[in-house]
Design a protein around this motif. Structure first.
Motif, mmCIF file in Angstrom:
data_model
loop_
_atom_site.group_PDB
_atom_site.id
_atom_site.type_symbol
_atom_site.label_atom_id
_atom_site.label_comp_id
_atom_site.label_asym_id
_atom_site.label_seq_id
_atom_site.Cartn_x
_atom_site.Cartn_y
_atom_site.Cartn_z
ATOM 1 N N THR A 1 12.290 -18.306 5.347
ATOM 2 C CA THR A 1 12.428 -17.919 3.948
ATOM 3 C C THR A 1 12.979 -16.512 3.790
ATOM 4 O O THR A 1 13.308 -16.103 2.674
ATOM 5 C CB THR A 1 11.066 -18.034 3.238
ATOM 6 O OG1 THR A 1 10.032 -17.523 4.089
ATOM 7 C CG2 THR A 1 10.756 -19.480 2.896
ATOM 8 N N LYS A 2 13.108 -15.761 4.867
ATOM 9 C CA LYS A 2 13.704 -14.434 4.814
ATOM 10 C C LYS A 2 15.106 -14.396 5.430
ATOM 11 O O LYS A 2 15.788 -13.380 5.329
ATOM 12 C CB LYS A 2 12.817 -13.424 5.564
ATOM 13 C CG LYS A 2 11.579 -12.964 4.801
ATOM 14 C CD LYS A 2 11.945 -12.128 3.585
ATOM 15 C CE LYS A 2 10.765 -11.331 3.052
ATOM 16 N NZ LYS A 2 9.562 -12.086 2.760
ATOM 17 N N LEU B 1 9.316 -10.161 7.510
ATOM 18 C CA LEU B 1 8.377 -11.233 7.189
ATOM 19 C C LEU B 1 7.135 -10.654 6.506
ATOM 20 O O LEU B 1 6.653 -9.585 6.876
ATOM 21 C CB LEU B 1 7.981 -11.994 8.454
ATOM 22 C CG LEU B 1 9.112 -12.774 9.133
ATOM 23 C CD1 LEU B 1 8.665 -13.275 10.507
ATOM 24 C CD2 LEU B 1 9.575 -13.946 8.272
ATOM 25 N N ASN B 2 6.640 -11.367 5.517
ATOM 26 C CA ASN B 2 5.538 -10.855 4.699
ATOM 27 C C ASN B 2 4.290 -10.599 5.536
ATOM 28 O O ASN B 2 3.744 -11.506 6.163
ATOM 29 C CB ASN B 2 5.215 -11.853 3.586
ATOM 30 C CG ASN B 2 4.203 -11.302 2.595
ATOM 31 O OD1 ASN B 2 3.874 -10.115 2.627
ATOM 32 N ND2 ASN B 2 3.717 -12.146 1.712
ATOM 33 N N SER B 3 3.846 -9.348 5.506
ATOM 34 C CA SER B 3 2.684 -8.949 6.308
ATOM 35 C C SER B 3 1.484 -8.572 5.443
ATOM 36 O O SER B 3 0.509 -8.006 5.960
ATOM 37 C CB SER B 3 3.056 -7.769 7.216
ATOM 38 O OG SER B 3 3.453 -6.637 6.443
ATOM 39 N N GLU B 4 1.528 -8.896 4.162
ATOM 40 C CA GLU B 4 0.462 -8.431 3.273
ATOM 41 C C GLU B 4 -0.916 -8.993 3.628
ATOM 42 O O GLU B 4 -1.944 -8.374 3.339
ATOM 43 C CB GLU B 4 0.788 -8.767 1.817
ATOM 44 C CG GLU B 4 0.782 -10.243 1.486
ATOM 45 C CD GLU B 4 0.999 -10.504 -0.001
ATOM 46 O OE1 GLU B 4 0.062 -10.263 -0.774
ATOM 47 O OE2 GLU B 4 2.101 -10.953 -0.369
ATOM 48 N N ASP C 1 8.805 -26.449 8.467
ATOM 49 C CA ASP C 1 7.910 -26.297 7.322
ATOM 50 C C ASP C 1 6.519 -25.827 7.748
ATOM 51 O O ASP C 1 5.506 -26.301 7.246
ATOM 52 C CB ASP C 1 7.808 -27.604 6.524
ATOM 53 C CG ASP C 1 7.158 -27.384 5.157
ATOM 54 O OD1 ASP C 1 7.311 -26.282 4.595
ATOM 55 O OD2 ASP C 1 6.476 -28.312 4.674
ATOM 56 N N SER C 2 6.480 -24.896 8.691
ATOM 57 C CA SER C 2 5.211 -24.258 9.057
ATOM 58 C C SER C 2 5.226 -22.815 8.575
ATOM 59 O O SER C 2 6.246 -22.311 8.123
ATOM 60 C CB SER C 2 4.978 -24.332 10.568
ATOM 61 O OG SER C 2 5.970 -23.609 11.281
ATOM 62 N N LEU D 1 2.982 -16.306 2.066
ATOM 63 C CA LEU D 1 3.378 -16.320 3.476
ATOM 64 C C LEU D 1 4.819 -16.812 3.602
ATOM 65 O O LEU D 1 5.243 -17.730 2.890
ATOM 66 C CB LEU D 1 2.477 -17.263 4.270
ATOM 67 C CG LEU D 1 1.036 -16.814 4.555
ATOM 68 C CD1 LEU D 1 0.283 -17.949 5.235
ATOM 69 C CD2 LEU D 1 1.003 -15.553 5.404
ATOM 70 N N ASP D 2 5.557 -16.223 4.522
ATOM 71 C CA ASP D 2 6.893 -16.741 4.812
ATOM 72 C C ASP D 2 6.782 -17.986 5.687
ATOM 73 O O ASP D 2 5.758 -18.234 6.342
ATOM 74 C CB ASP D 2 7.741 -15.668 5.508
ATOM 75 C CG ASP D 2 8.309 -14.667 4.519
ATOM 76 O OD1 ASP D 2 8.971 -15.110 3.561
ATOM 77 O OD2 ASP D 2 8.069 -13.454 4.690
ATOM 78 N N ARG D 3 7.867 -18.788 5.678
ATOM 79 C CA ARG D 3 7.852 -20.089 6.354
ATOM 80 C C ARG D 3 8.998 -20.230 7.340
ATOM 81 O O ARG D 3 10.050 -19.613 7.180
ATOM 82 C CB ARG D 3 7.973 -21.212 5.319
ATOM 83 C CG ARG D 3 6.791 -21.370 4.399
ATOM 84 C CD ARG D 3 7.090 -22.366 3.305
ATOM 85 N NE ARG D 3 8.000 -21.815 2.298
ATOM 86 C CZ ARG D 3 8.823 -22.551 1.554
ATOM 87 N NH1 ARG D 3 8.900 -23.847 1.734
ATOM 88 N NH2 ARG D 3 9.593 -21.977 0.663
ATOM 89 N N VAL D 4 8.777 -21.087 8.325
ATOM 90 C CA VAL D 4 9.870 -21.610 9.145
ATOM 91 C C VAL D 4 10.362 -22.854 8.414
ATOM 92 O O VAL D 4 9.646 -23.849 8.328
ATOM 93 C CB VAL D 4 9.407 -21.984 10.561
ATOM 94 C CG1 VAL D 4 10.572 -22.568 11.353
ATOM 95 C CG2 VAL D 4 8.833 -20.785 11.285
ATOM 96 N N LEU D 5 11.562 -22.793 7.884
ATOM 97 C CA LEU D 5 12.105 -23.957 7.186
ATOM 98 C C LEU D 5 12.550 -25.012 8.181
ATOM 99 O O LEU D 5 12.203 -26.193 8.060
ATOM 100 C CB LEU D 5 13.278 -23.528 6.302
ATOM 101 C CG LEU D 5 12.946 -22.459 5.248
ATOM 102 C CD1 LEU D 5 14.221 -22.010 4.541
ATOM 103 C CD2 LEU D 5 11.937 -22.974 4.237
ATOM 104 N N HIS D 6 13.331 -24.579 9.164
ATOM 105 C CA HIS D 6 13.830 -25.477 10.207
ATOM 106 C C HIS D 6 13.934 -24.681 11.505
ATOM 107 O O HIS D 6 14.231 -23.488 11.498
ATOM 108 C CB HIS D 6 15.217 -26.041 9.875
ATOM 109 C CG HIS D 6 15.297 -26.726 8.550
ATOM 110 N ND1 HIS D 6 14.745 -27.947 8.311
ATOM 111 C CD2 HIS D 6 15.877 -26.328 7.387
ATOM 112 C CE1 HIS D 6 14.968 -28.293 7.056
ATOM 113 N NE2 HIS D 6 15.659 -27.329 6.469
#
Length: 215
Positions: free
Chosen positions: A49-50, A170-173, A80-81, A205-210
């Protein structure tokens, strides 16, 4: 002619697998005969997603780890994880499937340890684990020099060769709160609830799209 026929069969088989649902892929790839090793190097592109992250996998660095990563990517396990453990300037971890049934099925499929040949410096990619010979599916990217982990048995099998800026962004919040590491003992809700749990409790949270092996 026989070589051509075999090549066509492999292409058709890969295409057929890619068109299956995640559950059908799970059933297919859990068969022992599906496990195929790679004696050569390869690269994997993570579309997130980034943005895109490209990982060069070096088989001679960690043969068991390189083979398992190839197996997981080819099985579309990471698709999609979530990047559920991102600590700014330290690491970005992923590798628990969004479907609880898939995550549970792979959770005990351990691989043997590899001897460490490389250091966990910035950009290196390694499997997380809790006990010896306990690596399964969880992977992290070192966002800094984590060479202090070398003596703990963490073995790099690849390195980011493009998109390190994406990994840094990647979102680290949520830090360790969205699951933490395997050794912290707080990951069970991720295995039980999958994406539904993470999206409800940690929606940004950011994702692995593919994840795909590059030609």
């Amino acid at each position: 002619m026989r070589a051509v026929a075999v090549a066509l069969l492999l292409v058709c088989s890969a295409k057929a697998l890619a068109e299956r649902s995640p559950r059908e892929q799970l059933n297919a790839w859990l068969k022992p005969s599906r496990y195929q090793t790679r004696a050569d190097d390869y690269s994997v592109r993570l579309d997130t997603t980034k943005g895109a992250i490209v990982i060069a996998v070096h088989h001679d660095w960690a043969p068991h780890g390189a083979d398992r990563f190839h197996e997981l990517v080819t099985a579309r396990y990471f698709d999609d994880s979530r990047f559920f453990r991102v600590v700014s300037g330290q690491w970005a971890q992923f590798g628990i499937a969004g479907d609880p049934a898939v995550a549970a099925a792979w959770r005990t499929r351990t691989i043997p340890d590899d001897p460490r040949l490389q250091s966990n410096t910035r950009g290196r990619v390694a499997f997380a684990f809790a006990v010896p010979n306990g690596r399964t599916t969880q992977v992290y990217i070192s966002l800094r020099d984590n060479s202090y982990q070398d003596e703990q048995g963490f073995v790099p099998f690849g390195e980011v060769v493009a998109g390190m800026d994406v990994a840094d962004a990647l979102n680290s919040e949520y830090g360790e709160r969205a699951g933490g590491g395997i050794r912290a003992g707080r990951q069970q809700p991720l295995f039980d609830g999958g994406n539904a749990f993470l999206d409800r409790e940690f929606p940004r949270l950011d994702r692995v799209l593919h994840a795909r092996v590059l030609p």
